[in-house]
Structure formats: C-alpha cells, structure tokens
Design a protein around this motif. Sequence first.
Motif, PDB file in Angstrom:
ATOM      1  N   LEU A 111       1.023  -1.584  -0.274  1.00 35.04           N
ATOM      2  CA  LEU A 111      -0.254  -0.345   0.225  1.00 35.04           C
ATOM      3  C   LEU A 111       0.802   1.220  -0.211  1.00 35.04           C
ATOM      4  O   LEU A 111       0.736   2.602  -0.343  1.00 35.04           O
ATOM      5  CB  LEU A 111      -0.978   0.265   0.761  1.00 35.04           C
ATOM      6  N   ASP A 112       1.713   1.300   0.959  1.00 40.31           N
ATOM      7  CA  ASP A 112       2.757   2.591   0.783  1.00 40.31           C
ATOM      8  C   ASP A 112       3.626   2.432  -0.400  1.00 40.31           C
ATOM      9  O   ASP A 112       3.114   3.701  -1.215  1.00 40.31           O
ATOM     10  CB  ASP A 112       3.722   1.903   1.653  1.00 40.31           C
ATOM     11  N   GLY A 113       4.039   1.551  -1.542  1.00 40.75           N
ATOM     12  CA  GLY A 113       4.644   1.012  -3.050  1.00 40.75           C
ATOM     13  C   GLY A 113       3.379   2.217  -3.907  1.00 40.75           C
ATOM     14  O   GLY A 113       3.714   2.688  -4.802  1.00 40.75           O
ATOM     15  N   GLN A 114       2.362   1.616  -3.143  1.00 35.80           N
ATOM     16  CA  GLN A 114       0.919   2.420  -4.282  1.00 35.80           C
ATOM     17  C   GLN A 114       0.461   3.881  -3.902  1.00 35.80           C
ATOM     18  O   GLN A 114      -0.577   4.282  -4.697  1.00 35.80           O
ATOM     19  CB  GLN A 114      -0.569   1.712  -4.327  1.00 35.80           C
ATOM     20  N   GLN A 115       1.066   4.468  -2.890  1.00 35.28           N
ATOM     21  CA  GLN A 115       0.895   5.320  -2.544  1.00 35.28           C
ATOM     22  C   GLN A 115      -0.591   5.606  -2.192  1.00 35.28           C
ATOM     23  O   GLN A 115      -1.597   6.405  -2.282  1.00 35.28           O
ATOM     24  CB  GLN A 115       1.170   6.544  -3.238  1.00 35.28           C
ATOM     25  N   VAL A 116      -1.327   4.726  -1.403  1.00 36.16           N
ATOM     26  CA  VAL A 116      -2.123   4.285  -0.421  1.00 36.16           C
ATOM     27  C   VAL A 116      -2.775   5.059   0.531  1.00 36.16           C
ATOM     28  O   VAL A 116      -1.772   4.539   1.506  1.00 36.16           O
ATOM     29  CB  VAL A 116      -3.418   3.606  -0.901  1.00 36.16           C
ATOM     30  N   THR A 117      -3.179   5.750   0.986  1.00 37.60           N
ATOM     31  CA  THR A 117      -3.327   6.531   2.713  1.00 37.60           C
ATOM     32  C   THR A 117      -4.413   5.888   3.569  1.00 37.60           C
ATOM     33  O   THR A 117      -5.218   5.556   3.447  1.00 37.60           O
ATOM     34  CB  THR A 117      -3.257   7.839   2.643  1.00 37.60           C
ATOM     35  N   VAL A 118      -3.898   4.911   4.294  1.00 40.00           N
ATOM     36  CA  VAL A 118      -4.683   4.175   5.201  1.00 40.00           C
ATOM     37  C   VAL A 118      -5.064   5.006   6.549  1.00 40.00           C
ATOM     38  O   VAL A 118      -3.870   5.051   7.330  1.00 40.00           O
ATOM     39  CB  VAL A 118      -4.124   2.647   5.150  1.00 40.00           C
ATOM     40  N   SER A 119      -5.724   5.047   7.486  1.00 34.12           N
ATOM     41  CA  SER A 119      -5.900   6.101   7.627  1.00 34.12           C
ATOM     42  C   SER A 119      -6.681   3.916   9.181  1.00 34.12           C
ATOM     43  O   SER A 119      -6.893   4.594  10.106  1.00 34.12           O
ATOM     44  CB  SER A 119      -7.159   6.390   8.105  1.00 34.12           C
ATOM     45  N   SER A 120      -7.287   3.894   8.198  1.00 35.49           N
ATOM     46  CA  SER A 120      -8.211   2.454   8.424  1.00 35.49           C
ATOM     47  C   SER A 120      -8.782   0.593   7.971  1.00 35.49           C
ATOM     48  O   SER A 120      -8.438   2.117   6.374  1.00 35.49           O
ATOM     49  CB  SER A 120     -10.040   2.999   8.798  1.00 35.49           C
ATOM     50  N   ALA A 121      -8.977   0.472   8.622  1.00 35.18           N
ATOM     51  CA  ALA A 121      -8.929  -0.862   7.941  1.00 35.18           C
ATOM     52  C   ALA A 121      -9.450  -1.931   8.003  1.00 35.18           C
ATOM     53  O   ALA A 121      -9.318  -2.385   9.635  1.00 35.18           O
ATOM     54  CB  ALA A 121      -7.356  -1.250   7.280  1.00 35.18           C
ATOM     55  N   LEU A 122     -10.599  -2.679   7.599  1.00 36.33           N
ATOM     56  CA  LEU A 122     -10.632  -3.624   7.916  1.00 36.33           C
ATOM     57  C   LEU A 122      -9.481  -5.420   7.657  1.00 36.33           C
ATOM     58  O   LEU A 122     -10.243  -5.835   6.593  1.00 36.33           O
ATOM     59  CB  LEU A 122     -12.312  -4.047   6.670  1.00 36.33           C
ATOM     60  N   LEU A 123      -9.954  -5.657   8.785  1.00 33.66           N
ATOM     61  CA  LEU A 123      -9.593  -7.680   8.833  1.00 33.66           C
ATOM     62  C   LEU A 123     -10.374  -8.338   8.577  1.00 33.66           C
ATOM     63  O   LEU A 123     -11.206  -7.955   9.728  1.00 33.66           O
ATOM     64  CB  LEU A 123      -8.598  -7.347   9.835  1.00 33.66           C
ATOM     65  N   VAL A 124     -10.366  -9.025   7.207  1.00 33.58           N
ATOM     66  CA  VAL A 124     -10.989 -10.477   7.179  1.00 33.58           C
ATOM     67  C   VAL A 124     -10.060 -12.344   7.240  1.00 33.58           C
ATOM     68  O   VAL A 124      -9.161 -11.845   6.363  1.00 33.58           O
ATOM     69  CB  VAL A 124     -11.916  -9.929   5.560  1.00 33.58           C
ATOM     70  N   SER A 125     -10.979 -12.411   8.400  1.00 36.23           N
ATOM     71  CA  SER A 125      -9.993 -13.310   8.169  1.00 36.23           C
ATOM     72  C   SER A 125     -11.269 -14.930   8.604  1.00 36.23           C
ATOM     73  O   SER A 125     -12.211 -14.335   8.432  1.00 36.23           O
ATOM     74  CB  SER A 125      -9.638 -13.506   9.885  1.00 36.23           C
ATOM     75  N   LYS A 126     -10.711 -15.698   8.906  1.00 34.82           N
ATOM     76  CA  LYS A 126     -11.280 -17.058   9.409  1.00 34.82           C
ATOM     77  C   LYS A 126     -11.976 -16.400  10.742  1.00 34.82           C
ATOM     78  O   LYS A 126     -11.461 -15.819  11.375  1.00 34.82           O
ATOM     79  CB  LYS A 126     -10.506 -18.097   9.226  1.00 34.82           C
ATOM     80  N   PRO A 127     -13.387 -16.710  10.847  1.00 36.40           N
ATOM     81  CA  PRO A 127     -13.788 -16.460  12.127  1.00 36.40           C
ATOM     82  C   PRO A 127     -13.435 -16.936  13.603  1.00 36.40           C
ATOM     83  O   PRO A 127     -13.104 -16.193  14.330  1.00 36.40           O
ATOM     84  CB  PRO A 127     -15.227 -17.795  12.119  1.00 36.40           C
ATOM     85  N   TYR A 128     -12.079 -18.075  12.971  1.00 33.42           N
ATOM     86  CA  TYR A 128     -11.197 -17.706  14.408  1.00 33.42           C
ATOM     87  C   TYR A 128      -9.851 -17.736  14.840  1.00 33.42           C
ATOM     88  O   TYR A 128      -9.802 -17.645  15.703  1.00 33.42           O
ATOM     89  CB  TYR A 128     -11.400 -19.606  14.629  1.00 33.42           C
ATOM     90  N   GLU A 129      -9.950 -16.534  13.936  1.00 32.62           N
ATOM     91  CA  GLU A 129      -8.913 -15.876  13.577  1.00 32.62           C
ATOM     92  C   GLU A 129      -9.572 -14.315  13.829  1.00 32.62           C
ATOM     93  O   GLU A 129      -7.818 -13.305  13.524  1.00 32.62           O
ATOM     94  CB  GLU A 129      -7.596 -16.147  12.659  1.00 32.62           C
ATOM     95  N   GLU A 130     -10.332 -13.952  13.981  1.00 30.81           N
ATOM     96  CA  GLU A 130     -10.840 -12.352  13.821  1.00 30.81           C
ATOM     97  C   GLU A 130      -9.951 -11.711  15.410  1.00 30.81           C
ATOM     98  O   GLU A 130      -9.057 -10.467  14.877  1.00 30.81           O
ATOM     99  CB  GLU A 130     -11.255 -11.911  14.478  1.00 30.81           C
ATOM    100  N   ARG A 131      -9.719 -11.938  16.445  1.00 29.18           N
ATOM    101  CA  ARG A 131      -8.823 -11.982  17.693  1.00 29.18           C
ATOM    102  C   ARG A 131      -7.033 -11.362  17.198  1.00 29.18           C
ATOM    103  O   ARG A 131      -6.839 -11.039  17.760  1.00 29.18           O
ATOM    104  CB  ARG A 131      -9.698 -12.335  18.834  1.00 29.18           C
ATOM    105  N   ARG A 132      -6.954 -13.233  16.996  1.00 30.54           N
ATOM    106  CA  ARG A 132      -5.599 -13.035  16.204  1.00 30.54           C
ATOM    107  C   ARG A 132      -5.185 -11.941  15.682  1.00 30.54           C
ATOM    108  O   ARG A 132      -3.896 -11.044  15.839  1.00 30.54           O
ATOM    109  CB  ARG A 132      -4.827 -14.709  16.084  1.00 30.54           C
ATOM    110  N   ALA A 133      -5.726 -11.953  14.502  1.00 23.81           N
ATOM    111  CA  ALA A 133      -5.591 -10.810  13.415  1.00 23.81           C
ATOM    112  C   ALA A 133      -5.031  -9.814  13.690  1.00 23.81           C
ATOM    113  O   ALA A 133      -4.712  -9.347  13.546  1.00 23.81           O
ATOM    114  CB  ALA A 133      -6.312 -10.759  12.403  1.00 23.81           C
TER     115      ALA A 133
END
Length: 222
Positions: A111-133
């Motif tokens: 994302l830095d290389g694409q010059q995308v400014t990131v202030s917030s992000a959604l992490l999408v994972s398997k259900p049992y790995e939400e907290r770990r992610a």
Amino acid sequence: MISAQAWADAERLWDFQQMGHELRPCSVAIGLGSHDLGVADTTADLYHRGMMPLIVFTGATSRTTRDRMPRGEAEHYRERAMELGVPARAILVEPRARNTGENIRFSRELLDGQQVTVSSALLVSKPYEERRAYATARKLWPEVEWRSASTPMTLAEYVDSIGDARLVIDMLVGAQQRLMIYPRRGFMIEQETPDGVRAAFERLRDGGFTSRLMPEAVGPDN
C-alpha cells in the motif's frame, strides 16, 4: 466423538475469538490468505456494501493450500472476488506472506508503494482468527484504526463446512494459545484472557486437542 464438555469449551473459545466490531467504511480491506475461500466471499460482500474502495488479498501457499490453491492464496482470493463482481481495479495482490505478521507487513509495504493513505482498515479472516489478526495488526501498524470481520456463522456451521470437528477444535486451541504467548514474543498486543476462556483452553489442551499447538504448550504441565 466430541464430548458435551469439549464442545461447550470449543464454543467458548469460538465466541471469544469474535471481536464483535461494528463495521463502518474504511480506507482498505485486507483479506488474510488461508484455505477458506469464505474470506474472499465476505470481503467481496463488504466491498459491495460500500465498506471500502480497495482490497488487498495477501497470502502465498502453505502445506494445506498448495494443492487447492496452486497459484497462491491471494491470487485465488482475487479470482473468487472478481467472480462475485468486484472489479480488478479494486484489488491488489500480495503474494509472499506466509503468516499473519507477514500479511500485515507486506500489505503495508504494498500500500505504501501504491501511495495509498490508510487511516482505517478492515481485517477479514477466518472466524476463529479475528482476535489474533486484530492483535497482530495493532502491534505492527498501530497508526491505523483496525476493525475485524469474518463470515458470520456458528461453530456448528463452520464444523459442517470443514467436515472435521476435531481439526476445527485443534485450530481453536492453537489460536487461543497464540493469543496468550505471542505478546511475550513481541508478535501482537497483549489482550486479557478471561478465566473461563483460559479454563476452557486448558481442558481442551489436556484432553488431547493439541495438533495445532506450539511445542511449549503441549501437555498439562505447560
């Protein structure tokens, strides 16, 4: 056979892994690679709901995905999302990551290389790995406001989709163990584990659900 106690303990771990975040529009979604194409399905659904303008799918292959996803987890996710109507221009692919930490670090580099400014992000994972992610992302990229998401489903529904209850419980036990030991290794932020969750983990560990544990936690003496 899975005993009633073991199932109840597994459900407690499952519920703890769900962050329960209220989802709202973010700068980007990061779909974490795995064997589960449901991650791509959920990410595509969130895109169509207007939750983000851009998706990063991240993941190489592992011993469990190299046969099913020979072109890499992220690439298979991209293909699936496009089948579901997400335009190619809205998807970036990060093909190198082999663990959650690399998912975050390499996605940030992309994302830095694409010059995308990131202030917030959604992490999408398997259900049992939400907290770990979430805990990993907070440690490695603390400037971002993180939200965790996964396919809404019960433990029973997930077991049905995988077809192996013991394997799913082993994965839950492994995920919980990492939440407890990885902060000491600097891999994620510390999170409090409620007494009931810790007791459920210990009963399952001592009951033999150990195939996904780190070596130091195998056995009742650790």
